[in-house]
Design a protein around this motif. Structure first.
Motif, PDB file in Angstrom:
ATOM      1  N   ARG A 189      64.210  51.666  46.772  1.00  0.00           N
ATOM      2  CA  ARG A 189      64.887  50.171  47.043  1.00  0.00           C
ATOM      3  C   ARG A 189      65.815  50.080  45.780  1.00  0.00           C
ATOM      4  O   ARG A 189      67.119  49.681  46.103  1.00  0.00           O
ATOM      5  CB  ARG A 189      64.174  49.247  47.416  1.00  0.00           C
ATOM      6  CG  ARG A 189      64.661  47.771  47.373  1.00  0.00           C
ATOM      7  CD  ARG A 189      63.757  46.889  47.994  1.00  0.00           C
ATOM      8  NE  ARG A 189      64.464  45.388  47.887  1.00  0.00           N
ATOM      9  CZ  ARG A 189      64.140  44.192  48.450  1.00  0.00           C
ATOM     10  NH1 ARG A 189      63.063  44.218  49.310  1.00  0.00           N
ATOM     11  NH2 ARG A 189      64.848  43.211  48.262  1.00  0.00           N
ATOM     12  N   GLN A 190      65.396  50.030  44.715  1.00  0.00           N
ATOM     13  CA  GLN A 190      66.123  49.727  43.349  1.00  0.00           C
ATOM     14  C   GLN A 190      67.222  50.521  43.347  1.00  0.00           C
ATOM     15  O   GLN A 190      68.202  50.263  42.975  1.00  0.00           O
ATOM     16  CB  GLN A 190      65.264  49.592  42.172  1.00  0.00           C
ATOM     17  CG  GLN A 190      65.910  49.229  40.900  1.00  0.00           C
ATOM     18  CD  GLN A 190      66.771  47.690  41.062  1.00  0.00           C
ATOM     19  OE1 GLN A 190      66.057  47.015  41.236  1.00  0.00           O
ATOM     20  NE2 GLN A 190      67.999  47.826  40.895  1.00  0.00           N
ATOM     21  N   GLY A 195      69.873  49.862  45.376  1.00  0.00           N
ATOM     22  CA  GLY A 195      70.648  48.687  44.865  1.00  0.00           C
ATOM     23  C   GLY A 195      71.750  48.999  43.750  1.00  0.00           C
ATOM     24  O   GLY A 195      72.760  48.627  43.637  1.00  0.00           O
ATOM     25  N   ASP A 196      71.290  50.382  42.980  1.00  0.00           N
ATOM     26  CA  ASP A 196      72.075  50.462  41.920  1.00  0.00           C
ATOM     27  C   ASP A 196      73.196  51.576  42.576  1.00  0.00           C
ATOM     28  O   ASP A 196      74.279  51.527  41.803  1.00  0.00           O
ATOM     29  CB  ASP A 196      71.387  51.544  41.142  1.00  0.00           C
ATOM     30  CG  ASP A 196      70.229  50.793  40.353  1.00  0.00           C
ATOM     31  OD1 ASP A 196      70.385  49.708  40.075  1.00  0.00           O
ATOM     32  OD2 ASP A 196      69.441  51.391  39.690  1.00  0.00           O
TER      33      ASP A 196
END
Length: 431
Positions: A51-52, A55-56
């Motif tokens: 998920r991160q 996001g990046d």
């Protein structure tokens, strides 16, 4: 009249969402036009890393305060920009996200932990180059992997999926974003159920995928549209609770893993049935009941459900005859060399174990007290926790590694089987 004893009351295991489904759905929602809602996603180290990473790459993901669902606002295309994307230990991030990036525009560098860096990405990098992307890898075809993206045209591509079906799944999921259609021809596909899962989810998000011929997949450049999806419980994780039922003579039900499950690993219940357990599948659940005997004396190909082979191997010392598991050579390239790691741990217990390139044979026998080397591999920790229900003489050197897919594993296992001791320190802190 003979009285038939009633079956034991079923324990209901609270198994969290599937990692495989969660991360695939996250990627598809990120590439789609519109906002998707993913209900009951897995919250673990791997999925949060995935998920991160999205996001990046510019994807907006929000957690609902009401039910914990994830609302994903898709890009409607591949990502644009530049970035250094941290994949942590998540193999799916390192294998699914570079094709998505290659379908976009910009410069992206994918890095990860030492454990992840040891796993190969060269076949994926080579496939992306043949589609026209500029890709560089680290020494020996490992991370870091750099993608200079200007979109991909499509065409025809032959892929060798002997090492991991994740390479193929990553290419398939990026294919609807290409400027033209993509025909993927596959040699020696392993873990076919995971590819079937990928295709089923792609279709839910509006993709058009057809099997062009045996070993071939044709994908049209349709893009994706937003979809709402409830994530099934993780069938690989369910294997530990179902195996525990087989060992203890109890009955365990996992709701949400019925006949319509997208996950091939639900077939682990069939392996337990061969080993003497009673199995019942309904439309919305699977139940395994132990019979007091674990049968051996057979060989089973677990290549398509290799994430569960360790569960069977770990309990095999308690069978009444040797068990052989084959077709699992690709498991040597997972979080650890899983064949070798399982064999060494069993030998440390005093259990005779034979191995080959793609097989392991476990002989029945008594176990000695031992400390299990987990190799930071969640599935080793969980599999040997099942064996410990009967032996009571094992400890884990890294109980907290279960956080990769199930931070609360030890607590839930203890709730169902109080004889299973709660590990101290790291595992409790990670839950």
């Amino acid at each position: 009249m003979t009285t038939v004893p009633a079956p034991p009351e079923a324990l209901h295991a609270r198994v969290p969402g599937s990692k495989s489904l969660t991360n695939r759905a996250l990627l598809l929602a990120a590439a789609a036009e519109g906002t998707s809602v993913l209900t009951a996603p897995l919250v673990s180290d791997d999925t949060m890393a995935f998920r991160q990473a999205l996001g990046d790459l510019g994807v907006r993901i929000r957690s609902s305060d009401d039910d914990g669902a994830w609302q994903v606002t898709g890009l409607g295309r591949g990502p644009r920009g530049t970035g250094r994307i941290w994949c942590a230990d998540a193999g799916t991030a390192a294998r699914f996200l570079p094709p998505l990036a290659a379908a976009g525009h910009g410069d992206f560098v994918f890095t990860g932990s030492d454990q992840l860096t040891a796993r190969p990405v060269a076949p994926l990098a080579d496939a992306l180059r043949r589609l026209g992307a500029q890709v560089d890898t680290g020494p020996d075809g490992t991370l870091p992997l750099r993608v200079h993206a200007e979109g991909l045209d499509g065409g025809e591509l032959e892929v060798d999926s002997r090492l991991s079906s994740q390479f193929l799944s990553g290419l398939l999921m990026a294919a609807p974003l290409l400027r033209g259609g993509l025909l993927l021809k596959v040699r020696e596909l392993v873990s076919r159920p995971y590819v079937d899962m990928t295709i089923a989810l792609m279709r839910q998000f509006g993709a058009e995928v057809a099997e062009d011929a045996p070993g071939g997949f044709a994908v049209r450049p349709t893009g994706y549209r937003a979809a709402d999806l409830r994530i099934e419980p993780d069938a690989s994780t369910a294997s530990y609770f179902l195996a525990a039922a087989a060992l203890t003579g109890r009955s365990v039900t996992v709701p949400g893993l019925g006949h319509g499950s997208l996950q091939g690993d639900v077939r682990f219940a069939e392996v337990l049935e061969r080993a003497g357990a009673r199995v019942r599948r309904t439309e919305d659940a699977v139940t395994v009941t132990g019979t007091g005997t674990l049968r051996g004396g057979f060989a089973v190909d677990m290549g398509d459900i290799s994430d569960t082979f360790m569960t069977l191997a770990a309990i095999a010392p308690l069978a009444d005859a040797p068990l052989t598991i084959h077709g699992i050579g690709h498991a040597r390239l997972k979080e650890s060399d899983r064949i070798e790691a399982v064999a060494r741990n069993l030998r440390a217990l005093g259990v005779r174990t034979d191995t080959g390139r793609d097989w392991i044979t476990v002989h029945p026998g008594a176990t000695s007290p031992a400390r299990i080397a987990c190799h930071r591999d969640h599935r080793i920790a969980m599999a040997f926790s099942v064996l410990n229900l009967r032996t009571g003489n094992l400890t884990l050197d890294d109980p907290g590694c279960v956080a990769k897919t199930f931070p609360g594993f030890h607590e839930e296992f203890h709730r169902l089987f109080p004889v299973h001791p709660l590990p101290a320190g790291p595992a409790r802190a990670s839950a």
